[in-house]
Scaffold this motif. Structure first.
Motif, PDB file in Angstrom:
ATOM      1  N   THR A 163     -30.333 -15.247 -28.394  1.00 28.25           N
ATOM      2  CA  THR A 163     -29.294 -14.877 -29.359  1.00 28.25           C
ATOM      3  C   THR A 163     -29.493 -13.442 -29.852  1.00 28.25           C
ATOM      4  N   ALA A 164     -30.740 -13.084 -30.149  1.00 26.05           N
ATOM      5  CA  ALA A 164     -31.027 -11.726 -30.614  1.00 26.05           C
ATOM      6  C   ALA A 164     -30.681 -10.706 -29.530  1.00 26.05           C
ATOM      7  N   THR A 185     -29.490 -21.175 -24.847  1.00 30.17           N
ATOM      8  CA  THR A 185     -28.974 -20.825 -26.166  1.00 30.17           C
ATOM      9  C   THR A 185     -29.103 -21.986 -27.148  1.00 30.17           C
ATOM     10  N   MET A 233     -22.502 -18.637 -31.018  1.00 32.48           N
ATOM     11  CA  MET A 233     -22.457 -17.934 -29.739  1.00 32.48           C
ATOM     12  C   MET A 233     -21.032 -17.638 -29.315  1.00 32.48           C
ATOM     13  N   LEU A 268     -19.756 -14.443 -30.660  1.00 33.80           N
ATOM     14  CA  LEU A 268     -20.333 -13.236 -30.066  1.00 33.80           C
ATOM     15  C   LEU A 268     -19.764 -12.936 -28.684  1.00 33.80           C
ATOM     16  N   SER A 269     -18.909 -13.824 -28.165  1.00 28.10           N
ATOM     17  CA  SER A 269     -18.507 -13.759 -26.765  1.00 28.10           C
ATOM     18  C   SER A 269     -17.079 -13.260 -26.585  1.00 28.10           C
ATOM     19  N   ARG A 297     -24.436  -6.753 -26.672  1.00 27.32           N
ATOM     20  CA  ARG A 297     -22.983  -6.769 -26.679  1.00 27.32           C
ATOM     21  C   ARG A 297     -22.386  -5.442 -27.175  1.00 27.32           C
ATOM     22  N   ARG A 298     -23.208  -4.561 -27.706  1.00 31.68           N
ATOM     23  CA  ARG A 298     -22.715  -3.247 -28.126  1.00 31.68           C
ATOM     24  C   ARG A 298     -22.260  -2.428 -26.919  1.00 31.68           C
ATOM     25  N   GLU A 325     -26.858 -10.272 -29.358  1.00 29.59           N
ATOM     26  CA  GLU A 325     -26.366  -9.464 -30.479  1.00 29.59           C
ATOM     27  C   GLU A 325     -26.581  -7.978 -30.228  1.00 29.59           C
ATOM     28  N   GLN A 326     -27.681  -7.622 -29.600  1.00 28.77           N
ATOM     29  CA  GLN A 326     -27.959  -6.210 -29.340  1.00 28.77           C
ATOM     30  C   GLN A 326     -27.200  -5.700 -28.120  1.00 28.77           C
TER      31      GLN A 326
END
Length: 330
Positions: free
Chosen positions: A140-141, A130, A176, A179-180, A147-148, A144-145
């Motif tokens: 990272t991309a 990361t 990061m 996003l966690s 984690r939905r 982001e996808q």
């Protein structure tokens, strides 16, 4: 974990550790922070896929075989024609390691493509994966996808020798963290990222940006667990002899994730279908009280035991669930 639960996904570096002892002798071991976590989870009985970059050379073949032997499955594209990355780990008299790296983090696009990942119930990433371009942007991309439909854990595990710009590294880490759902960092990590700052204040600041649980490990002094309404000091799990601390933090991370998975606080829970928001709600509920709940206390104590046993071995060699049970440690 039942067979109906979508496998866990770990994204990040795998490499060969060249370990140099205080006497100057050398030995090689499979390693890499995220690969160590995948290995630890597999040995604790969880189905795991690893999205990584391993060369099709002799060190890479040894590394890939080591992972597969413990049940880790590599995503398509994880094996490349490029040389396998390596780390030179120098041990001091206490078994603590400092590192020099020869690493390229440029995984094949298909290896970290979210569309090829199916629906993992939980995603773990961190460390060099990361932080180092160009691969870090792909990871990272993907986070982001994914984690939905998946809960997310993160261990920044920065390597200062590879990250000369502290401010840029800190900004990337904070992105990061936001996003966690679960974050683990060592006191040493935080001291480099934020010189002179209070560990607890940093953890509390991170909590406000997104994660429900932040754990700061402190080596022989144990750890701090922080959540929205409180924090708790965790005593270390003692062992008679420390061989070295290589991979101890990764073993702690694997143990923590295993404990949280088994209580349904991350992953898909008991129903087997990915439902990240429902599981996030359960984790937030468990981190609402001002005291440490039984679920969290058990997961954190389990993590400490896994890390302690890993310290009794050479290199990154996390224990199996059977070994923990046999030693009366589960």
């Amino acid at each position: 974990m039942t067979a109906t639960v979508p496998p866990l996904l770990v994204m990040g570096e795998a490499l060969t550790d060249v370990i140099v002892t205080p006497t100057g002798s050398r030995r090689t071991r499979p390693g890499g922070s995220t690969a160590n976590v995948a290995l630890g989870l597999a040995r604790l009985g969880h189905p795991v896929r690893l999205a990584t970059r391993i060369g099709d050379d002799a060190p890479g073949q040894q590394l890939a075989g080591h992972l597969r032997c413990s049940g880790v499955k590599l995503t398509d594209g994880s094996i490349t024609q490029a040389p396998t990355s390596s780390a030179l780990a120098r041990l001091d008299a206490a078994g603590s390691a400092t590192y020099d790296f020869d690493i390229t983090w440029n995984p094949a696009p298909q290896a970290v493509d979210p569309l090829r990942m199916g629906s993992p119930s939980h995603l773990h990433t961190g460390s060099l994966a990361t932080a180092l371009p160009p691969g870090a942007h792909r990871v990272t991309a993907a986070v982001e996808q994914l984690r939905r439909t998946a809960t997310v854990s993160y261990d920044p595990n920065p390597r200062p020798a590879l990250l000369p710009d502290r401010a840029e590294a800190s900004a990337r880490v904070e992105g990061m963290v936001a996003l966690s759902d679960v974050v683990k960092a060592s006191a040493e990590d935080l001291a480099w990222l934020y010189p002179g700052a209070s560990l607890l204040q940093l953890a509390e600041r991170w909590i406000r940006t997104g994660p429900a649980l932040v754990v700061v490990t402190r080596g022989e002094e144990g750890a701090w667990a922080c959540w929205r309404n409180g924090h708790s000091r965790l005593p270390p799990s003692r062992v008679d002899t420390v061989v070295d601390t290589v991979g101890a933090g990764d073993a702690f991370m694997a143990g923590l994730l295993s404990g949280l998975l088994r209580t349904g606080l991350i992953g898909s829970g008991s129903q087997g279908a990915p439902d990240a928001e429902a599981t996030r709600h359960a984790l937030r509920e468990a981190t609402t009280p001002t005291h440490l709940t039984d679920q969290l206390a058990q997961a954190l104590a389990f993590a400490a035991r896994v890390a302690a046993l890993a310290c009794t071995r050479q290199g990154a060699d996390p224990p199996t669930l059977r070994e923990l049970v046999a030693g009366g440690r589960s």
